[in-house]
Scaffold this motif. Sequence first.
Motif, PDB file in Angstrom:
ATOM      1  N   PHE A 179      25.076  36.062  40.993  1.00 11.16           N
ATOM      2  CA  PHE A 179      25.357  36.412  39.599  1.00 11.16           C
ATOM      3  C   PHE A 179      26.579  37.299  39.438  1.00 11.16           C
ATOM      4  O   PHE A 179      27.200  37.304  38.375  1.00 11.16           O
ATOM      5  CB  PHE A 179      24.137  37.082  38.971  1.00 11.16           C
ATOM      6  CG  PHE A 179      23.128  36.105  38.430  1.00 11.16           C
ATOM      7  CD1 PHE A 179      23.222  35.619  37.137  1.00 11.16           C
ATOM      8  CD2 PHE A 179      22.079  35.653  39.220  1.00 11.16           C
ATOM      9  CE1 PHE A 179      22.299  34.715  36.634  1.00 11.16           C
ATOM     10  CE2 PHE A 179      21.145  34.748  38.738  1.00 11.16           C
ATOM     11  CZ  PHE A 179      21.262  34.277  37.440  1.00 11.16           C
ATOM     12  N   THR A 180      26.935  38.059  40.457  1.00 10.00           N
ATOM     13  CA  THR A 180      28.083  38.963  40.322  1.00 10.00           C
ATOM     14  C   THR A 180      29.370  38.358  40.870  1.00 10.00           C
ATOM     15  O   THR A 180      30.460  38.709  40.417  1.00 10.00           O
ATOM     16  CB  THR A 180      27.807  40.306  41.022  1.00 10.00           C
ATOM     17  OG1 THR A 180      27.389  40.075  42.371  1.00 10.00           O
ATOM     18  CG2 THR A 180      26.719  41.072  40.287  1.00 10.00           C
ATOM     19  N   ALA A 181      29.260  37.430  41.825  1.00 11.05           N
ATOM     20  CA  ALA A 181      30.451  36.748  42.342  1.00 11.05           C
ATOM     21  C   ALA A 181      30.837  35.559  41.465  1.00 11.05           C
ATOM     22  O   ALA A 181      31.965  35.074  41.539  1.00 11.05           O
ATOM     23  CB  ALA A 181      30.212  36.274  43.777  1.00 11.05           C
ATOM     24  N   VAL A 182      29.882  35.082  40.665  1.00  8.37           N
ATOM     25  CA  VAL A 182      30.124  33.938  39.768  1.00  8.37           C
ATOM     26  C   VAL A 182      30.002  34.471  38.340  1.00  8.37           C
ATOM     27  O   VAL A 182      28.913  34.469  37.755  1.00  8.37           O
ATOM     28  CB  VAL A 182      29.111  32.805  40.033  1.00  8.37           C
ATOM     29  CG1 VAL A 182      29.424  31.593  39.163  1.00  8.37           C
ATOM     30  CG2 VAL A 182      29.103  32.425  41.515  1.00  8.37           C
ATOM     31  N   PRO A 183      31.086  34.960  37.762  1.00  4.50           N
ATOM     32  CA  PRO A 183      31.001  35.736  36.510  1.00  4.50           C
ATOM     33  C   PRO A 183      30.466  34.974  35.317  1.00  4.50           C
ATOM     34  O   PRO A 183      29.949  35.593  34.378  1.00  4.50           O
ATOM     35  CB  PRO A 183      32.458  36.176  36.279  1.00  4.50           C
ATOM     36  CG  PRO A 183      33.291  35.244  37.095  1.00  4.50           C
ATOM     37  CD  PRO A 183      32.462  34.861  38.269  1.00  4.50           C
ATOM     38  N   TRP A 184      30.551  33.637  35.304  1.00  8.62           N
ATOM     39  CA  TRP A 184      30.080  32.898  34.133  1.00  8.62           C
ATOM     40  C   TRP A 184      28.569  32.664  34.158  1.00  8.62           C
ATOM     41  O   TRP A 184      27.998  32.197  33.162  1.00  8.62           O
ATOM     42  CB  TRP A 184      30.788  31.549  34.011  1.00  8.62           C
ATOM     43  CG  TRP A 184      30.726  30.681  35.238  1.00  8.62           C
ATOM     44  CD1 TRP A 184      31.683  30.571  36.203  1.00  8.62           C
ATOM     45  CD2 TRP A 184      29.659  29.813  35.636  1.00  8.62           C
ATOM     46  NE1 TRP A 184      31.277  29.685  37.182  1.00  8.62           N
ATOM     47  CE2 TRP A 184      30.039  29.206  36.852  1.00  8.62           C
ATOM     48  CE3 TRP A 184      28.412  29.488  35.088  1.00  8.62           C
ATOM     49  CZ2 TRP A 184      29.224  28.296  37.532  1.00  8.62           C
ATOM     50  CZ3 TRP A 184      27.592  28.593  35.759  1.00  8.62           C
ATOM     51  CH2 TRP A 184      27.997  28.001  36.959  1.00  8.62           C
ATOM     52  N   MET A 185      27.895  32.963  35.263  1.00 11.02           N
ATOM     53  CA  MET A 185      26.489  32.588  35.428  1.00 11.02           C
ATOM     54  C   MET A 185      25.580  33.251  34.391  1.00 11.02           C
ATOM     55  O   MET A 185      24.717  32.600  33.803  1.00 11.02           O
ATOM     56  CB  MET A 185      26.016  32.938  36.831  1.00 11.02           C
ATOM     57  CG  MET A 185      24.641  32.392  37.187  1.00 11.02           C
ATOM     58  SD  MET A 185      24.617  30.613  37.426  1.00 11.02           S
ATOM     59  CE  MET A 185      25.461  30.489  39.002  1.00 11.02           C
ATOM     60  N   ARG A 186      25.760  34.553  34.165  1.00  6.50           N
ATOM     61  CA  ARG A 186      24.893  35.259  33.208  1.00  6.50           C
ATOM     62  C   ARG A 186      25.048  34.688  31.808  1.00  6.50           C
ATOM     63  O   ARG A 186      24.059  34.399  31.119  1.00  6.50           O
ATOM     64  CB  ARG A 186      25.197  36.757  33.185  1.00  6.50           C
ATOM     65  CG  ARG A 186      24.719  37.531  34.384  1.00  6.50           C
ATOM     66  CD  ARG A 186      25.061  39.013  34.263  1.00  6.50           C
ATOM     67  NE  ARG A 186      24.173  39.726  33.362  1.00  6.50           N
ATOM     68  CZ  ARG A 186      24.548  40.347  32.254  1.00  6.50           C
ATOM     69  NH1 ARG A 186      25.807  40.334  31.869  1.00  6.50           N
ATOM     70  NH2 ARG A 186      23.666  40.986  31.506  1.00  6.50           N
ATOM     71  N   GLU A 187      26.291  34.542  31.353  1.00  3.61           N
ATOM     72  CA  GLU A 187      26.506  34.051  29.994  1.00  3.61           C
ATOM     73  C   GLU A 187      25.999  32.625  29.835  1.00  3.61           C
ATOM     74  O   GLU A 187      25.503  32.254  28.764  1.00  3.61           O
ATOM     75  CB  GLU A 187      28.001  34.129  29.648  1.00  3.61           C
ATOM     76  CG  GLU A 187      28.511  35.541  29.462  1.00  3.61           C
ATOM     77  CD  GLU A 187      27.707  36.318  28.425  1.00  3.61           C
ATOM     78  OE1 GLU A 187      27.387  35.732  27.362  1.00  3.61           O
ATOM     79  OE2 GLU A 187      27.405  37.496  28.666  1.00  3.61           O
ATOM     80  N   HIS A 188      26.093  31.838  30.881  1.00  2.85           N
ATOM     81  CA  HIS A 188      25.576  30.473  30.808  1.00  2.85           C
ATOM     82  C   HIS A 188      24.060  30.482  30.646  1.00  2.85           C
ATOM     83  O   HIS A 188      23.505  29.720  29.835  1.00  2.85           O
ATOM     84  CB  HIS A 188      25.965  29.697  32.069  1.00  2.85           C
ATOM     85  CG  HIS A 188      25.442  28.295  32.091  1.00  2.85           C
ATOM     86  ND1 HIS A 188      25.828  27.331  31.175  1.00  2.85           N
ATOM     87  CD2 HIS A 188      24.543  27.685  32.920  1.00  2.85           C
ATOM     88  CE1 HIS A 188      25.203  26.193  31.436  1.00  2.85           C
ATOM     89  NE2 HIS A 188      24.415  26.384  32.481  1.00  2.85           N
ATOM     90  N   LEU A 189      23.378  31.348  31.401  1.00  2.00           N
ATOM     91  CA  LEU A 189      21.927  31.465  31.262  1.00  2.00           C
ATOM     92  C   LEU A 189      21.560  31.904  29.852  1.00  2.00           C
ATOM     93  O   LEU A 189      20.643  31.353  29.231  1.00  2.00           O
ATOM     94  CB  LEU A 189      21.381  32.456  32.292  1.00  2.00           C
ATOM     95  CG  LEU A 189      19.875  32.741  32.232  1.00  2.00           C
ATOM     96  CD1 LEU A 189      19.068  31.465  32.438  1.00  2.00           C
ATOM     97  CD2 LEU A 189      19.491  33.788  33.277  1.00  2.00           C
ATOM     98  N   PHE A 190      22.271  32.885  29.313  1.00  2.00           N
ATOM     99  CA  PHE A 190      21.993  33.356  27.958  1.00  2.00           C
ATOM    100  C   PHE A 190      22.210  32.227  26.940  1.00  2.00           C
ATOM    101  O   PHE A 190      21.455  32.090  25.970  1.00  2.00           O
ATOM    102  CB  PHE A 190      22.895  34.536  27.599  1.00  2.00           C
ATOM    103  CG  PHE A 190      22.628  35.777  28.408  1.00  2.00           C
ATOM    104  CD1 PHE A 190      21.510  35.883  29.219  1.00  2.00           C
ATOM    105  CD2 PHE A 190      23.518  36.843  28.375  1.00  2.00           C
ATOM    106  CE1 PHE A 190      21.277  37.020  29.974  1.00  2.00           C
ATOM    107  CE2 PHE A 190      23.277  37.986  29.117  1.00  2.00           C
ATOM    108  CZ  PHE A 190      22.160  38.074  29.922  1.00  2.00           C
ATOM    109  N   SER A 191      23.254  31.416  27.139  1.00  2.00           N
ATOM    110  CA  SER A 191      23.530  30.335  26.194  1.00  2.00           C
ATOM    111  C   SER A 191      22.425  29.283  26.225  1.00  2.00           C
ATOM    112  O   SER A 191      22.103  28.678  25.194  1.00  2.00           O
ATOM    113  CB  SER A 191      24.885  29.693  26.504  1.00  2.00           C
ATOM    114  OG  SER A 191      24.846  28.947  27.715  1.00  2.00           O
TER     115      SER A 191
END
Length: 349
Positions: A179-191
């Motif tokens: 989740f921290t090395a792949v910066p888009w992962m959190r926002e994708h989960l939220f979307s």
Amino acid sequence: MTDPTAELPAMIDWGLAVALGSRIAGEGPVVSPTEAADAVAELRAGADRSTGLVRDFTGLDAPEGTAPILVVDRPGWVQANAEGFAVATRPMVEKILEAKKPSGIGMRVGSKITGAEVGGLLGFLASKVLGQFDPFHEPHGRLLLVAPNIVHVERELHVDPHDFRLWVCLHEETHRVQFTAVPWMREHLFSEIQAIADSVEPTTLLEGGVERIVEAIKEGRRGGSIIDMFSTPEQRQVIDRVTGMMSLLEGHADVVMDDVGPTVIPSVAEIRKKFTKRRQGVGTLDRILRRLLGLEAKLAQYRDGALFVRAVVDKVGMEEFNAVWAGPENLPSKAELSDPEGWVRRVLG
């Protein structure tokens, strides 16, 4: 606790949920103050050590100073997940309130009922979880290691505690790195969570709730889950996408812990054999609850995700596999989990 939805009417009594969940979870195994301090220190050190091991094996480089590592007890895990649950359910709460704002007394009564339901769920899970990456904590998430549960399981399995603690840390630290090395992962989960909320008809949630929960329990005995009962065709499409993503993350972490393990954990083969057997649940009630809560599906995520990761890495190598982290469009679909060759053709050409 600080309620992330404090500006909204309280549809869930989070204070009650935390209090009840903590009481149901209990304190865990009896340990001396020295044993407790040693376990906490060893888990922190194990997580720190795992960062470099995960980076060297996967090629994923997480920036330093992001997503703190916390060693918690069961009530601490309940508290953290209540906060995360509040964030995750916010889109759904907003949609319900747009359709029909309950009366003051109705809201107060309803929030107690839902608070008790959430507290019961958290209390059950708090005695099971060894570690977890919490993506909902701002700004970058946080890693939770549940010390009493780790000590309980290492005793139950009669495995080397030092090896077992590092083994758990390897798996959970892999999630923090993902989740921290792949910066888009959190926002994708939220979307994706927002997409589920957007597909919900508020009247569906406001009507027939008790009857549907009773039916879900019956389905739980037959192998279904609450998730199955409350998902429309549109929601299932989103859930399938999330299943693909979560299976990738879980399987990837399992591959890391098992492939890195032999180089630093002498008894890793024994640990894996005993732990895999334990994952199946130990009693009838435990098995029913696992099915009802969708935990049986989570076991499939570990298995299917690991098979996918191994198949792709064996074919193209880790560097080419890492194309999976380039963007949401490169994540495997649920169907591609059982067709890694199809994913390779689609993503790598």
